[in-house]
Scaffold this motif. Structure first.
Motif, PDB file in Angstrom:
ATOM      1  N   GLU A  34     -23.040 -38.457 135.125  1.00 56.40           N
ATOM      2  CA  GLU A  34     -24.163 -37.775 134.481  1.00 56.40           C
ATOM      3  C   GLU A  34     -23.745 -36.384 134.019  1.00 56.40           C
ATOM      4  OE1 GLU A  34     -27.312 -37.802 137.345  1.00 56.40           O
ATOM      5  OE2 GLU A  34     -26.127 -36.845 138.901  1.00 56.40           O
ATOM      6  N   TRP A  35     -24.688 -35.706 133.419  1.00 60.76           N
ATOM      7  CA  TRP A  35     -24.452 -34.391 132.808  1.00 60.76           C
ATOM      8  C   TRP A  35     -25.089 -33.340 133.698  1.00 60.76           C
ATOM      9  CZ3 TRP A  35     -28.424 -31.417 130.147  1.00 60.76           C
ATOM     10  CH2 TRP A  35     -27.942 -30.397 129.317  1.00 60.76           C
ATOM     11  N   VAL A  36     -24.368 -32.241 133.951  1.00 60.29           N
ATOM     12  CA  VAL A  36     -24.885 -31.184 134.821  1.00 60.29           C
ATOM     13  C   VAL A  36     -24.702 -29.843 134.126  1.00 60.29           C
ATOM     14  CG1 VAL A  36     -24.771 -30.081 137.087  1.00 60.29           C
ATOM     15  CG2 VAL A  36     -24.225 -32.522 136.871  1.00 60.29           C
ATOM     16  N   ASN A  37     -25.816 -29.163 133.888  1.00 60.37           N
ATOM     17  CA  ASN A  37     -25.756 -27.866 133.216  1.00 60.37           C
ATOM     18  C   ASN A  37     -26.577 -26.851 134.007  1.00 60.37           C
ATOM     19  OD1 ASN A  37     -25.174 -25.944 131.241  1.00 60.37           O
ATOM     20  ND2 ASN A  37     -27.010 -26.420 130.087  1.00 60.37           N
ATOM     21  N   VAL A  38     -26.050 -25.643 134.151  1.00 58.12           N
ATOM     22  CA  VAL A  38     -26.709 -24.571 134.891  1.00 58.12           C
ATOM     23  C   VAL A  38     -26.632 -23.302 134.051  1.00 58.12           C
ATOM     24  CG1 VAL A  38     -26.732 -23.210 137.022  1.00 58.12           C
ATOM     25  CG2 VAL A  38     -25.984 -25.593 137.086  1.00 58.12           C
ATOM     26  N   SER A  39     -27.703 -22.521 134.047  1.00 57.26           N
ATOM     27  CA  SER A  39     -27.669 -21.203 133.397  1.00 57.26           C
ATOM     28  C   SER A  39     -27.743 -20.124 134.467  1.00 57.26           C
ATOM     29  CB  SER A  39     -28.854 -21.048 132.452  1.00 57.26           C
ATOM     30  OG  SER A  39     -28.715 -21.881 131.330  1.00 57.26           O
ATOM     31  N   PRO A  40     -26.914 -19.063 134.387  1.00 64.27           N
ATOM     32  CA  PRO A  40     -25.889 -18.881 133.365  1.00 64.27           C
ATOM     33  C   PRO A  40     -24.634 -19.684 133.681  1.00 64.27           C
ATOM     34  CG  PRO A  40     -25.865 -17.032 134.888  1.00 64.27           C
ATOM     35  CD  PRO A  40     -26.950 -17.944 135.332  1.00 64.27           C
ATOM     36  N   GLY A  63     -24.826 -21.380 130.760  1.00 68.34           N
ATOM     37  CA  GLY A  63     -25.231 -22.416 129.812  1.00 68.34           C
ATOM     38  C   GLY A  63     -24.090 -23.290 129.352  1.00 68.34           C
ATOM     39  N   ILE A  64     -22.984 -23.260 130.068  1.00 78.79           N
ATOM     40  CA  ILE A  64     -21.844 -24.131 129.768  1.00 78.79           C
ATOM     41  C   ILE A  64     -21.930 -25.321 130.718  1.00 78.79           C
ATOM     42  CG2 ILE A  64     -19.337 -24.326 129.777  1.00 78.79           C
ATOM     43  CD1 ILE A  64     -19.206 -21.314 129.288  1.00 78.79           C
ATOM     44  N   PRO A  65     -22.086 -26.550 130.210  1.00 80.75           N
ATOM     45  CA  PRO A  65     -22.185 -27.694 131.114  1.00 80.75           C
ATOM     46  C   PRO A  65     -21.023 -27.727 132.102  1.00 80.75           C
ATOM     47  CG  PRO A  65     -22.751 -28.367 128.901  1.00 80.75           C
ATOM     48  CD  PRO A  65     -22.255 -26.953 128.801  1.00 80.75           C
ATOM     49  N   LEU A  66     -21.361 -27.859 133.365  1.00 81.37           N
ATOM     50  CA  LEU A  66     -20.330 -27.901 134.404  1.00 81.37           C
ATOM     51  C   LEU A  66     -19.638 -29.248 134.445  1.00 81.37           C
ATOM     52  CD1 LEU A  66     -22.347 -26.077 137.193  1.00 81.37           C
ATOM     53  CD2 LEU A  66     -20.484 -25.133 135.839  1.00 81.37           C
ATOM     54  N   LEU A  67     -20.396 -30.294 134.171  1.00 84.67           N
ATOM     55  CA  LEU A  67     -19.838 -31.645 134.217  1.00 84.67           C
ATOM     56  C   LEU A  67     -20.420 -32.482 133.076  1.00 84.67           C
ATOM     57  CD1 LEU A  67     -20.134 -32.342 138.046  1.00 84.67           C
ATOM     58  CD2 LEU A  67     -17.979 -32.305 136.765  1.00 84.67           C
ATOM     59  N   TYR A  68     -19.569 -33.315 132.498  1.00 76.85           N
ATOM     60  CA  TYR A  68     -19.979 -34.350 131.564  1.00 76.85           C
ATOM     61  C   TYR A  68     -19.680 -35.705 132.197  1.00 76.85           C
ATOM     62  CZ  TYR A  68     -21.212 -32.065 127.141  1.00 76.85           C
ATOM     63  OH  TYR A  68     -21.863 -31.374 126.152  1.00 76.85           O
ATOM     64  N   PRO A  69     -20.380 -36.763 131.796  1.00 79.86           N
ATOM     65  CA  PRO A  69     -20.011 -38.092 132.259  1.00 79.86           C
ATOM     66  C   PRO A  69     -18.545 -38.390 131.937  1.00 79.86           C
ATOM     67  CG  PRO A  69     -22.105 -38.170 131.119  1.00 79.86           C
ATOM     68  CD  PRO A  69     -21.546 -36.796 130.901  1.00 79.86           C
ATOM     69  N   GLY A  70     -17.840 -38.921 132.910  1.00 82.53           N
ATOM     70  CA  GLY A  70     -16.429 -39.253 132.721  1.00 82.53           C
ATOM     71  C   GLY A  70     -15.467 -38.230 133.272  1.00 82.53           C
ATOM     72  N   VAL A 111     -31.433 -26.412 136.944  1.00 80.59           N
ATOM     73  CA  VAL A 111     -30.356 -27.354 136.617  1.00 80.59           C
ATOM     74  C   VAL A 111     -30.892 -28.405 135.657  1.00 80.59           C
ATOM     75  CG1 VAL A 111     -28.706 -29.020 137.543  1.00 80.59           C
ATOM     76  CG2 VAL A 111     -29.312 -27.002 138.881  1.00 80.59           C
ATOM     77  N   GLN A 112     -30.153 -28.681 134.606  1.00 77.59           N
ATOM     78  CA  GLN A 112     -30.501 -29.730 133.649  1.00 77.59           C
ATOM     79  C   GLN A 112     -29.541 -30.896 133.790  1.00 77.59           C
ATOM     80  OE1 GLN A 112     -30.211 -27.405 129.970  1.00 77.59           O
ATOM     81  NE2 GLN A 112     -32.360 -27.850 129.594  1.00 77.59           N
ATOM     82  N   GLY A 113     -30.057 -32.099 133.586  1.00 77.27           N
ATOM     83  CA  GLY A 113     -29.183 -33.254 133.456  1.00 77.27           C
ATOM     84  C   GLY A 113     -29.164 -34.241 134.599  1.00 77.27           C
ATOM     85  N   PRO A 114     -28.890 -33.808 135.837  1.00 72.96           N
ATOM     86  CA  PRO A 114     -28.679 -34.804 136.889  1.00 72.96           C
ATOM     87  C   PRO A 114     -29.977 -35.500 137.313  1.00 72.96           C
ATOM     88  CG  PRO A 114     -28.569 -32.612 137.825  1.00 72.96           C
ATOM     89  CD  PRO A 114     -28.664 -32.449 136.335  1.00 72.96           C
ATOM     90  N   GLU A 115     -29.801 -36.716 137.802  1.00 70.96           N
ATOM     91  CA  GLU A 115     -30.936 -37.482 138.317  1.00 70.96           C
ATOM     92  C   GLU A 115     -31.639 -36.732 139.447  1.00 70.96           C
ATOM     93  OE1 GLU A 115     -30.657 -42.013 138.814  1.00 70.96           O
ATOM     94  OE2 GLU A 115     -30.292 -41.248 140.837  1.00 70.96           O
ATOM     95  N   ASP A 116     -30.851 -36.031 140.269  1.00 67.63           N
ATOM     96  CA  ASP A 116     -31.393 -35.229 141.363  1.00 67.63           C
ATOM     97  C   ASP A 116     -31.222 -33.757 141.011  1.00 67.63           C
ATOM     98  OD1 ASP A 116     -32.093 -33.922 143.668  1.00 67.63           O
ATOM     99  OD2 ASP A 116     -30.390 -34.623 144.852  1.00 67.63           O
ATOM    100  N   ARG A 151     -24.731 -38.556 140.689  1.00 69.05           N
ATOM    101  CA  ARG A 151     -24.439 -39.953 140.384  1.00 69.05           C
ATOM    102  C   ARG A 151     -22.984 -40.045 139.929  1.00 69.05           C
ATOM    103  NH1 ARG A 151     -26.710 -44.787 139.844  1.00 69.05           N
ATOM    104  NH2 ARG A 151     -28.704 -43.984 140.611  1.00 69.05           N
ATOM    105  N   VAL A 152     -22.233 -40.932 140.584  1.00 68.57           N
ATOM    106  CA  VAL A 152     -20.801 -41.064 140.302  1.00 68.57           C
ATOM    107  C   VAL A 152     -20.494 -42.499 139.873  1.00 68.57           C
ATOM    108  CG1 VAL A 152     -20.186 -39.242 141.932  1.00 68.57           C
ATOM    109  CG2 VAL A 152     -20.192 -41.631 142.696  1.00 68.57           C
ATOM    110  N   VAL A 153     -19.400 -42.656 139.153  1.00 68.20           N
ATOM    111  CA  VAL A 153     -18.956 -43.960 138.677  1.00 68.20           C
ATOM    112  C   VAL A 153     -18.436 -44.771 139.865  1.00 68.20           C
ATOM    113  CG1 VAL A 153     -17.248 -45.157 137.255  1.00 68.20           C
ATOM    114  CG2 VAL A 153     -18.457 -43.133 136.357  1.00 68.20           C
ATOM    115  N   VAL A 154     -18.834 -46.030 139.905  1.00 64.68           N
ATOM    116  CA  VAL A 154     -18.318 -46.944 140.925  1.00 64.68           C
ATOM    117  C   VAL A 154     -17.062 -47.577 140.367  1.00 64.68           C
ATOM    118  CG1 VAL A 154     -18.766 -49.023 142.273  1.00 64.68           C
ATOM    119  CG2 VAL A 154     -20.614 -47.390 141.865  1.00 64.68           C
TER     120      VAL A 154
END
Length: 481
Positions: free
Chosen positions: A429-435, A437-444, A465-470, A477-480
């Motif tokens: 999933e995608w995880v973004n936090v301000s400041p 405003g640079i996404p910390l994680l992208y899927p993959g 926090v924007q993006g994550p399910e939680d 959420r991580v890739v299996v």
């Protein structure tokens, strides 16, 4: 062409004057069957129609929509303009679909809008992320440096193009003509996310618009600063580096098959207003913003982002109608300040982050709006002054390693995992936090131990926090595998 025209708007009113029997959707029959709270806006709802004779079809425009788009293209200096009813998000997604096939590279600033994620998932493109300049005092990301772009173009000669942000959410522009020159030198298209810059062509005190800087495509949120209804935007193409037909096909795939004529008509009317009154309306906005800046700059504990904070590669210009107000010296987060302003002083700002408030002075802003903002911040300083300044954020973790493309990760099986156990796993999933405003994680991307530590700090402070399910970050959420 005559910019006094609003052909789509005129056609809708002409249709209403014919007093037809309405045996078609939408069901409210031009407001007759609308719910009681909206009885007062029936005049506008008369224009909420569908693809009827004389009203054209957004997905195959040949009549009034085609002419309205042509008028917009002429006004903004584009070769072709498309009306968007799914926001600038759909324009960014369509451009990535038009440029890239699965596995092909695209150069992107790491602080790109989340619309980019949809484009990467739909297209299957492989992002090559470039780190923007960060203005440490405000904790915000600015633009890309020519050096970073030149290096990326050399290292990734097969990349299908470069996406830039002009301006950022904070009103900052980079040296766009130079970035365009670097890309065009190796025949790469440049597309601009200009969501916050639709007003730039209409006042000399604003930064130059992206098309004037030489980009091949620009997406603008007309509703943000141009006066149309929320969700209505424009996509401009110029030159032949971005395929017109591929872009049109992508938009037809992505946009609603039942586009709102209210949104389309608002684009037509707002374009006419900018053409005929844009300079006058923006002169007023720029003047109001200047007055507010002068007053706020004298308040102790308040720091405004000004031209003096720029003057470096990646931070070249500033939209004067967008005020970035740091409250960190008051010992408050921007989130806390925004809540106090709304609760106690009836002031709603555009956005808040850990350090700052972002205030927009637009074409509809009133002197009363500005007075309430100034009074609210004066009272905030009086009430909250004397605290210890807000502590600095920890240093951002290094950019994660990409193990899968966003599309591959999005489609892969995934599961939630407690944050403390995530190191070494691939994020789904995608995880973004301000400041900043640079996404910390992208899927993959692989979640490193430094990232887990940083996210635990974010969680402890309950940052937005924007993006994550939680959004509470107890898990990711991580890739299996």
């Amino acid at each position: 062409m005559n910019q006094q025209e609003a052909p789509l708007l005129a056609a809708l009113y002409a249709h209403c004057a014919r007093d037809y029997a309405h045996l078609h959707v939408p069901a409210h029959r031009q407001g007759e069957a609308v719910f009681p709270e909206w009885q007062g806006v029936k005049e506008i709802l008369q224009l909420d129609l569908t693809e009827l004779p004389g009203l054209d079809d957004l997905h195959r425009p040949e009549g009034v929509i085609a002419r309205a788009q042509a008028l917009a293209a002429e006004l903004f200096g584009a070769g072709q303009t498309f009306f968007l009813v799914n926001g600038s998000t759909v324009g960014i997604t369509a451009l990535l679909l038009a440029l890239c096939r699965p596995g092909e590279e695209i150069l992107l600033p790491r602080n790109a809008h989340r619309a980019v994620l949809g484009g990467l998932i739909f297209s299957g493109a492989k992002p090559v992320f470039l780190e923007p300049v960060v203005l440490e005092e405000f904790g915000i990301a600015a633009g890309l440096t020519p050096r970073a772009v030149a290096g990326a173009l050399e290292k990734h000669p097969l990349a299908k193009g470069l996406l830039v942000i002009h301006p950022t959410y904070y009103g900052i522009t980079g040296d766009l003509p130079r970035l365009v020159g670097l890309a065009h030198r190796v025949n790469k298209p440049v597309v601009a996310d200009e969501a916050h810059g639709v007003h730039f062509p209409f006042h000399e005190g604003l930064p130059p618009p992206a098309l004037q800087c030489g980009v091949d495509a620009a997406v603008q949120s007309m509703h943000k600063m141009g006066g149309s209804l929320t969700q209505s935007s424009l996509l401009h193409l110029k030159g032949n580096r971005v395929d017109v037909q591929k872009t049109a096909r992508a938009l037809s795939l992505l946009q609603s098959s039942s586009p709102s004529y209210l949104l389309l008509a608002s684009l037509d009317g707002a374009r006419r207003q900018l053409a005929t009154r844009g300079r006058e309306m923006l002169e007023r906005a720029v003047s109001l913003a200047r007055e507010v800046r002068q007053i706020l700059s004298r308040l102790p504990g308040i720091t405004l982002l000004e031209e003096e904070h720029l003057g470096r590669p990646g931070a070249h210009g500033l939209d004067p109608t967008r005020l970035v107000v740091s409250v960190r010296s008051l010992g408050l987060t921007g989130y806390q300040a925004a809540r106090i302003l709304a609760r106690d002083y009836r002031v709603q700002v555009e956005m808040a982050d850990y350090y700052n408030l972002v205030v927009v002075v637009g074409i509809g802003t009133t002197r009363r709006d500005c007075h309430l903002l100034v009074r609210g911040l004066q009272e905030l300083v009086r009430r909250e002054g004397g605290r210890q300044p807000l502590g600095a954020c920890p240093e951002l973790p290094p950019l994660p390693l990409a193990r899968l493309t966003p599309r591959q990760a999005w489609l892969a099986p995934s599961r939630p995992l407690p944050l403390r156990e995530c190191a070494g796993h691939i994020c789904a999933e995608w995880v973004n936090v301000s400041p900043p405003g640079i996404p910390l994680l992208y899927p993959g991307e692989e979640i490193g131990p430094e990232m887990v530590e940083y996210l635990q700090w974010v969680r402890n402070l309950s940052l937005f926090v924007q993006g994550p399910e939680d959004p509470g970050l107890a898990s990711l959420r991580v890739v299996v595998c």
